[in-house]
Design a protein around this motif. Structure first.
Motif, PDB file in Angstrom:
ATOM      1  N   TYR A  26      57.997   5.336  23.225  1.00 45.70           N
ATOM      2  CA  TYR A  26      57.716   4.088  23.935  1.00 45.70           C
ATOM      3  C   TYR A  26      58.159   2.786  23.251  1.00 45.70           C
ATOM      4  N   PRO A  27      58.809   2.796  22.091  1.00 45.06           N
ATOM      5  CA  PRO A  27      59.048   1.523  21.410  1.00 45.06           C
ATOM      6  C   PRO A  27      59.881   0.517  22.203  1.00 45.06           C
ATOM      7  N   ARG A  28      60.857   0.996  22.994  1.00 44.36           N
ATOM      8  CA  ARG A  28      61.696   0.053  23.745  1.00 44.36           C
ATOM      9  C   ARG A  28      60.901  -0.642  24.846  1.00 44.36           C
ATOM     10  N   VAL A  29      59.929   0.072  25.412  1.00 45.43           N
ATOM     11  CA  VAL A  29      59.052  -0.553  26.396  1.00 45.43           C
ATOM     12  C   VAL A  29      58.238  -1.655  25.731  1.00 45.43           C
ATOM     13  N   VAL A  33      58.257  -5.988  26.231  1.00 45.24           N
ATOM     14  CA  VAL A  33      57.122  -6.851  26.581  1.00 45.24           C
ATOM     15  C   VAL A  33      56.728  -7.769  25.432  1.00 45.24           C
ATOM     16  N   GLY A  34      57.593  -7.853  24.407  1.00 42.77           N
ATOM     17  CA  GLY A  34      57.358  -8.859  23.387  1.00 42.77           C
ATOM     18  C   GLY A  34      57.120  -8.394  21.967  1.00 42.77           C
ATOM     19  N   PHE A  35      57.000  -7.094  21.742  1.00 36.84           N
ATOM     20  CA  PHE A  35      56.801  -6.610  20.380  1.00 36.84           C
ATOM     21  C   PHE A  35      58.092  -6.787  19.573  1.00 36.84           C
ATOM     22  N   PRO A  36      57.998  -6.981  18.260  1.00 35.02           N
ATOM     23  CA  PRO A  36      59.206  -7.128  17.430  1.00 35.02           C
ATOM     24  C   PRO A  36      60.024  -5.841  17.411  1.00 35.02           C
ATOM     25  N   SER A  37      61.350  -5.967  17.305  1.00 38.00           N
ATOM     26  CA  SER A  37      62.245  -4.808  17.379  1.00 38.00           C
ATOM     27  C   SER A  37      62.036  -3.825  16.238  1.00 38.00           C
ATOM     28  N   VAL A  38      61.398  -4.267  15.164  1.00 43.32           N
ATOM     29  CA  VAL A  38      61.152  -3.382  14.027  1.00 43.32           C
ATOM     30  C   VAL A  38      60.246  -2.216  14.418  1.00 43.32           C
ATOM     31  N   ILE A  39      59.547  -2.340  15.546  1.00 38.08           N
ATOM     32  CA  ILE A  39      58.677  -1.261  15.994  1.00 38.08           C
ATOM     33  C   ILE A  39      59.478  -0.007  16.335  1.00 38.08           C
ATOM     34  N   ASN A  40      60.796  -0.182  16.569  1.00 43.13           N
ATOM     35  CA  ASN A  40      61.671   0.969  16.818  1.00 43.13           C
ATOM     36  C   ASN A  40      61.704   1.933  15.632  1.00 43.13           C
ATOM     37  N   PHE A  41      61.313   1.456  14.448  1.00 44.57           N
ATOM     38  CA  PHE A  41      61.384   2.270  13.244  1.00 44.57           C
ATOM     39  C   PHE A  41      60.028   2.835  12.835  1.00 44.57           C
ATOM     40  N   LEU A  42      58.993   2.581  13.624  1.00 50.73           N
ATOM     41  CA  LEU A  42      57.649   3.015  13.237  1.00 50.73           C
ATOM     42  C   LEU A  42      57.553   4.531  13.130  1.00 50.73           C
ATOM     43  N   HIS A  43      58.291   5.255  13.956  1.00 54.13           N
ATOM     44  CA  HIS A  43      58.218   6.722  13.928  1.00 54.13           C
ATOM     45  C   HIS A  43      58.724   7.300  12.612  1.00 54.13           C
ATOM     46  N   VAL A 168      62.042   4.656  30.054  1.00 61.83           N
ATOM     47  CA  VAL A 168      61.429   4.072  28.857  1.00 61.83           C
ATOM     48  C   VAL A 168      62.458   3.783  27.772  1.00 61.83           C
ATOM     49  N   PHE A 169      63.714   4.179  27.979  1.00 62.10           N
ATOM     50  CA  PHE A 169      64.753   3.966  26.978  1.00 62.10           C
ATOM     51  C   PHE A 169      65.609   2.733  27.299  1.00 62.10           C
ATOM     52  N   PHE A 170      65.074   1.846  28.112  1.00 62.54           N
ATOM     53  CA  PHE A 170      65.739   0.604  28.487  1.00 62.54           C
ATOM     54  C   PHE A 170      65.460  -0.447  27.418  1.00 62.54           C
ATOM     55  N   VAL A 171      66.392  -1.131  26.815  1.00 63.94           N
ATOM     56  CA  VAL A 171      67.833  -1.085  27.016  1.00 63.94           C
ATOM     57  C   VAL A 171      68.457  -0.378  25.813  1.00 63.94           C
ATOM     58  N   SER A 172      69.344   0.613  26.055  1.00 68.53           N
ATOM     59  CA  SER A 172      70.038   1.278  24.960  1.00 68.53           C
ATOM     60  C   SER A 172      71.381   1.792  25.454  1.00 68.53           C
TER      61      SER A 172
END
Length: 444
Positions: A26-29, A33-43, A168-172
């Protein structure tokens, strides 16, 4: 003898497994909605931490669980050593080693976490409901996104209504393929294993998933699925009954598909791809661009160590080299990430290839080239060893094997094997089915 400590501990680890999956799915979702892009690396943090807690706090007495867990631990360690040695030989940055390893190994990590804890039927069904909800959200968003983008209500650079149907993979870059792959896989899982649900509803789910495939122009998924089905047919060659069943099904599907290509406008893109089949022959543009990574990598070899350990993690044709280090330079540069000219050479080959610019089907950056280019024959062999363990010990049914073969097929086309949301979703399906099949065998 390993022991199961506390039911409460098992519940906590189950929650962590779902959290680990969610941080990749779910990170791209959340970014949208406003979360920082660094959340893409939380996993990259949640998956290893979940595995560590699972291995140290909850263990089972059942021998099959213990043996399977131990084999996966050995496989993950062997692969880790291959990545570390490749990094040392090629003077790759420490961050390259860590990220490349986790990116490739985290599906196996999640599988290990799943098989290392006891699960009741109720717990498995809870997990499956969570996956059903996730797959439904993904499909619903994809079906909504296309008309909204077509109408101009949603605007995204470089994406039209087709490429933008990404769920849920929008935008990539290839989110339409990833999103559709998730929908198709769960639709098949739902069809074969949710027997209490009316057949018409399961078939409707499958039909909707195929509708998403059409509107998102994700024809590569059919190519990969077809290849996986053919391989599965040959694997079962010794079982005459299964082989004949698969061959009959394959012939029927090919007849239906051929008719659709010739008579339905929505399938016209497949006809265009079939018209370029000659480009895979000797000297053809498709063949030249797909084999370019191998020629490029070898041109930089200096010793036998490069044959064994490649050019270094994140240095060639995988997702880390092609996109991560560049797109997230603000994160990777301060951490002393390293790169290699082989990556730039592959990009040059891409931009100079007319057929590669038409479709990711002909892209020079794809997972198998990346694993081999980064880690060499030893790294590739250790990754295949991990896959071998999963195939023989965890793929407990034909559908799980099919799912795994599809993953290997998409790795021949693009870097989908390094898309965490897709890979962890697949790992969840395979792992949960393994747990369910083990319970059923115990009961009977």
């Amino acid at each position: 003898m390993l022991t199961y400590k506390k039911k409460k501990s098992s519940l906590a680890i189950s929650t962590l497994i779902l959290l680990s999956f969610a941080t990749a799915f779910y990170p791209r979702v959340l970014v949208a909605v406003g979360f920082p892009s660094v959340i893409n690396f939380l996993h990259f943090i949640t998956v290893p931490v979940t595995l560590l807690i699972a291995l140290t706090h909850t263990k089972v007495k059942i021998p099959k669980h213990i043996i399977t867990s131990q084999k996966l631990v050995v496989g993950l360690f062997v692969f880790l050593m291959a990545v570390v040695i490749s990094g040392l030989v090629n003077q790759a940055g420490a961050i390259n080693v860590v990220v490349d390893y986790i990116l490739l190994a985290e599906p196996f990590m999640l599988l290990l976490a799943i098989v290392s804890i006891p699960m009741s039927v109720a717990k498995i069904e809870f997990f499956q409901r969570f996956l059903f909800l996730s797959a439904s959200i993904n499909m619903m968003l994809a079906l909504i996104q296309k008309p909204l983008i077509d109408s101009g209500y949603i605007y995204a650079d470089d994406f039209d209504g087709t490429d933008g149907a990404q769920g849920v993979f929008f935008v990539s870059g290839a989110g339409n393929y990833v999103s559709t792959s998730v929908s198709i896989k769960f639709a098949l899982y739902y069809l074969f294993f949710y027997k209490k649900v009316p057949l018409w509803f399961r078939l409707t789910w499958l039909g909707t998933a195929f509708a998403q495939l059409i509107i998102s122009d994700s024809k590569q998924i059919l190519i990969c699925s077809g290849l996986a089905f053919i391989i599965l047919t040959f694997i079962n060659f010794k079982d005459l009954r299964k082989t004949l069943g698969y061959l009959f099904s394959l012939i029927i599907l090919l007849i239906i598909f051929s008719w659709c290509v010739e008579n339905i406008e929505a399938f016209s893109a497949f006809k265009n791809g079939m018209d370029k089949f000659s480009e895979w022959g000797p000297g053809g543009e498709a063949r030249e661009i797909k084999t370019a990574p191998f020629r490029i990598a070898i041109s930089y070899y200096k010793s036998i160590l490069n044959w064994l350990f490649g050019l270094g993690p994140g240095h060639t044709f995988g997702r880390l080299a092609a996109w991560f280090i560049k797109d997230y330079a603000a994160i990777f540069v301060p951490l002393h990430a390293t790169s290699h000219p082989a990556t730039a050479d592959a990009w040059d080959a891409y931009y100079n290839s007319w057929i590669a610019l038409e479709s990711t089907l002909y892209h020079p950056f794809f997972s198998w080239a990346g694993i081999w280019g980064d880690l060499g024959l030893v790294g590739l062999g250790s990754y295949l060893y991990l896959a071998f363990i999963v195939w023989h010990n965890i793929c407990s049914n034909e559908l799980s094997k099919f799912f795994m073969l599809v993953v290997f097929a998409v790795g021949l086309i693009f870097t989908q094997m390094e898309e965490p949301g897709y890979m962890l979703f697949t790992a969840m399906l395979i792992g949960l089915r393994w747990q369910k099949d083990n319970i059923q065998k115990t009961v009977h």
